[in-house]
Structures are given as C-alpha cells and as structure tokens.
Scaffold this active site. Structure first.
Site, PDB file in Angstrom:
ATOM      1  N   ASP A 224       0.713  -1.309   0.050  1.00 43.93           N
ATOM      2  CA  ASP A 224      -0.033  -0.134   0.100  1.00 43.93           C
ATOM      3  C   ASP A 224       0.925   1.133   0.051  1.00 43.93           C
ATOM      4  OD1 ASP A 224       1.068  -0.016   2.537  1.00 43.93           O
ATOM      5  OD2 ASP A 224      -0.792   0.351   3.355  1.00 43.93           O
ATOM      6  N   LEU A 260       9.208  -4.288   6.373  1.00 46.67           N
ATOM      7  CA  LEU A 260       9.453  -5.765   5.763  1.00 46.67           C
ATOM      8  C   LEU A 260       8.326  -6.081   4.905  1.00 46.67           C
ATOM      9  CD1 LEU A 260      10.926  -7.162   9.214  1.00 46.67           C
ATOM     10  CD2 LEU A 260      12.313  -6.140   7.328  1.00 46.67           C
TER      11      LEU A 260
END
Length: 392
Positions: A224, A260
């Site tokens: 996103d 991550l």
C-alpha cells in the site's frame, strides 16, 4: 472574424483538456525509480540468460571433445550409457526430494508446523499493480520459503476471494499446494480458536519473546505504499484479538526503511523456529542495506509491505531467489540442458556411425533415441521442481 476567434479558443481549450495533467516532482521521481528498476531487472535477466546459454555451449563442446578423445567406439558407447544413467539418477533424486518436501508439508499441516495465516482481505484497498506484487510474493513465500524449509509452517490463506483469488489461481500448481485456502475471513475460519489468534503488526505494544505453537500468527497481506498506516492494529483491536510485533528493535537499528515484506516476516519466523534465536533470524533475513547498528535500538521493523521494496526484492526477486528462478522459470535452463544432452547423444550416435539402414542398425538408432527420452522428463522435472514443491 468573431466566430473564427471563438472557434480557435474552443479548439485550444479542447486541446488543453485532452492533455494529461503534469506530474508532480515526487511522481516523476517515483516513475523514474520504477523505470530504473525495470531496466536493472531486464539487464539482470539478459545477463543470466546469456550466462546459461554460454554454459550450455561450454558443456556441449566439452562433451564433443571428450567423445572425440575416446580411444574406441566401445568407449564412446560406454560414455553415452554412463551419461544416460547419471541423468536417470538425477531425475530420480529430484523425485525423491520433491516427495520429501511434500511429506514435510503434510506433517506441518497435521500439527507439526507453526501456524501462520496470510490475511488477504485487503484486496479492495490495493491497486492492480499492488495486487500483482502481493501475488508474486505469495508465490515466492509458498514455493521457495515454505516448500524448501526443513521446518515448514502450517499455512492458511484467508479472505482468498475476488480479484485476489483470480490472481492466485493463475499461478501454476496453485491447486496442488499443500496449504489451507479459505475464501472466508480468518475470524470465521478460526471462530472456535479466536483466543489463539495473534496479529503481527509493528504498531502493537506487545513484543514477541517466543513463538507459541498453540498460537496462530497472522501476517497482513497489504501492499500500500504506507497509505493505510496502523490499519492492521486497528483491525485486530476492533476484532478483539491479540496483537504483537517482532523484537527487531532489541537486536537491530534499521538504517533506512523499517518496512519488511511478507516474505521477510515469514522467513524470519521460519528461521526462528529452526534456531530459536531472534538475532540469527534477523541477520539471516534482513538485507544488509537495511541494517544499521547491530546493537539494540528503539526502532522496530514494521510487519507490512512496502511496494518499492516488494517490487525490488520479492516481485523481481533476482538476488533473493536466484536459484528459485532457475528452477521455476527454467525454460532456458531446462530446454538448454535437454538440448545439449540430446545433441550429445546425437554426436555419439554419429561417431558410432549408427544409420537406420538394415533392421539391426535401425534398432540401434531407435534404441539410442528411445533411451534418450528421459531428458524430456528431466526438463519437465526441472521446470516443475519449484512449482510442485507443495504438490498434493
């Protein structure tokens, strides 16, 4: 004249309206970054393809030279037979390895594996290219990380419907993966074990000390660009389930982005299950470029996905999964090996002067060709080596 001026103004206005709006400086920088990434990826692929081609040519020359140096026709025939036997053994070994992987995954699904859920309920918040990126990461996670782990996880895909499901179903071998696939949300899938659910999010207050085999850890599948900060913690709180974060801050101070990828989070968990040591897991998985001081810091790794990192490390995956690419995408490698070995048989056959003239010679020629057919099986196995590592 007035009419002409009015028409000209209308034409200019229409032309301006048809032009695309100018990109902002930030948008131009992002576009240039994506273009550079695409160029680097294309260059790496071209270099790797050239390396494989050169390797095929080298092996072909070496084989021809070895046959030419053989002292007799009998010696050449023995060389061909030995090579065919080696190839059969290699095909058999790969079949054994594939079976062993499948058995490990079945044991994990029967309760021996750490329980991990990949939450795919965020598809409506992602753009098409972000869904594509996540799909590639899921493929890498399942085929490479879990499929080849000595201690694979018992893995669920939940919320697997709509556009997300459509993308996943395009992955070769998807229906054969030894995993749990649920169209419904994880709350419904685990309605009788809600107290065991733990959502992994960097915004959580609780820090993991250990992985509990009775717990079901949830990783949010969301690419996103950080548009939806805090969404996973909010979701866990609204659903009344536990949340926690990886203890990265106890061992590393991240030098750049704290984000991550899904693959990195999952691989850290697999490595911890193997070693029971967080520091080893973090240093094994987190790229050097993202690490700052090796001492404890007050920054923690975010358990989420960054689209830029995902595109560079997981979707492209050239550095992380070089070996995987050669197995899964191995058209060049598999076809190359099949081609070189078929040509090797051809060279040997020509040197033995086997010509289909009379019945005996014809039988001999057919025998060489028939016994060479395992190369086709071998090429198929190479192409499926990674894709069917979770074969049912």
């Amino acid at each position: 004249m007035a009419d002409d001026a009015g028409s000209e103004q209308a034409a200019v206005a229409e032309g301006d309206a048809g032009q695309a709006p100018a990109l902002s400086k930030s948008a131009r920088k992002k576009l240039l970054k994506l273009e550079r990434q695409a160029e680097r990826k294309a260059a790496r692929k071209a270099a790797e393809k050239e390396r494989r081609r050169a390797d095929v040519e080298r092996r072909r020359r070496e084989w021809e030279e070895a046959l030419a140096a053989a002292p007799s026709e009998e010696a050449r025939a023995e060389m061909v037979a030995a090579r065919r036997e080696t190839r059969r053994e290699r095909v058999g070994q790969r079949a054994v390895e594939r079976g062993a992987r499948a058995e490990r995954l079945r044991r994990a699904a029967d309760g021996a594996g750490q329980k991990v859920v990949l939450d795919l309920e965020f598809a409506d918040l992602m753009r098409p290219n972000e869904i594509h990126s996540l799909t590639q990461q899921v493929e890498l996670l399942l085929l490479y990380l879990n499929g080849r782990s000595a201690n694979p996880a018992h893995l669920w895909l939940t919320g697997c419907n709509g556009e997300m499901a459509t993308h996943l179903q395009r992955i070769p071998g998807y229906d054969k993966w030894i995993i749990e696939k649920e169209a419904k949300p994880y709350l419904e899938a685990f309605d009788d074990r809600k107290e065991n659910l733990v959502y992994l999010t960097a915004d959580a207050e609780t820090m993991l000390d250990d992985l509990d085999m009775s717990k079901i850890y949830i990783i949010g599948g969301l690419v996103d660009r950080n548009r939806w900060k805090g969404i996973t913690l909010k979701k866990a709180a609204e659903q009344g389930i536990q949340s926690a974060k990886l203890p990265i801050g106890n061992y590393l101070k991240m030098s750049s982005s704290q984000v991550l990828t899904v693959n990195q989070v999952f691989e850290i968990m697999l490595k911890f299950v193997e070693t029971r040591d967080w520091k080893t897991a973090f240093f094994h998985v987190i790229p050097q470029r993202k690490r700052g001081d090796a001492e404890a810091g007050d920054e923690t790794g975010k358990v989420s996905l960054d689209d830029d990192d995902a595109a560079e490390e997981a979707a492209n995956g050239d550095d992380l999964i070089k070996g995987f690419d050669e197995d899964a995408d191995g058209d060049d490698d598999a076809d190359g090996e099949e081609e070189v070995e078929d040509e090797e048989i051809d060279v040997a056959k020509k040197r033995q002067c086997v010509r289909p003239g009379n019945g005996e010679a014809g039988d001999g020629s057919s025998g060489v060709v028939a016994e060479a057919t395992p190369a086709g099986d071998e090429a198929t196995l190479q192409a499926e080596h990674a894709k069917e590592s979770i074969e049912d």
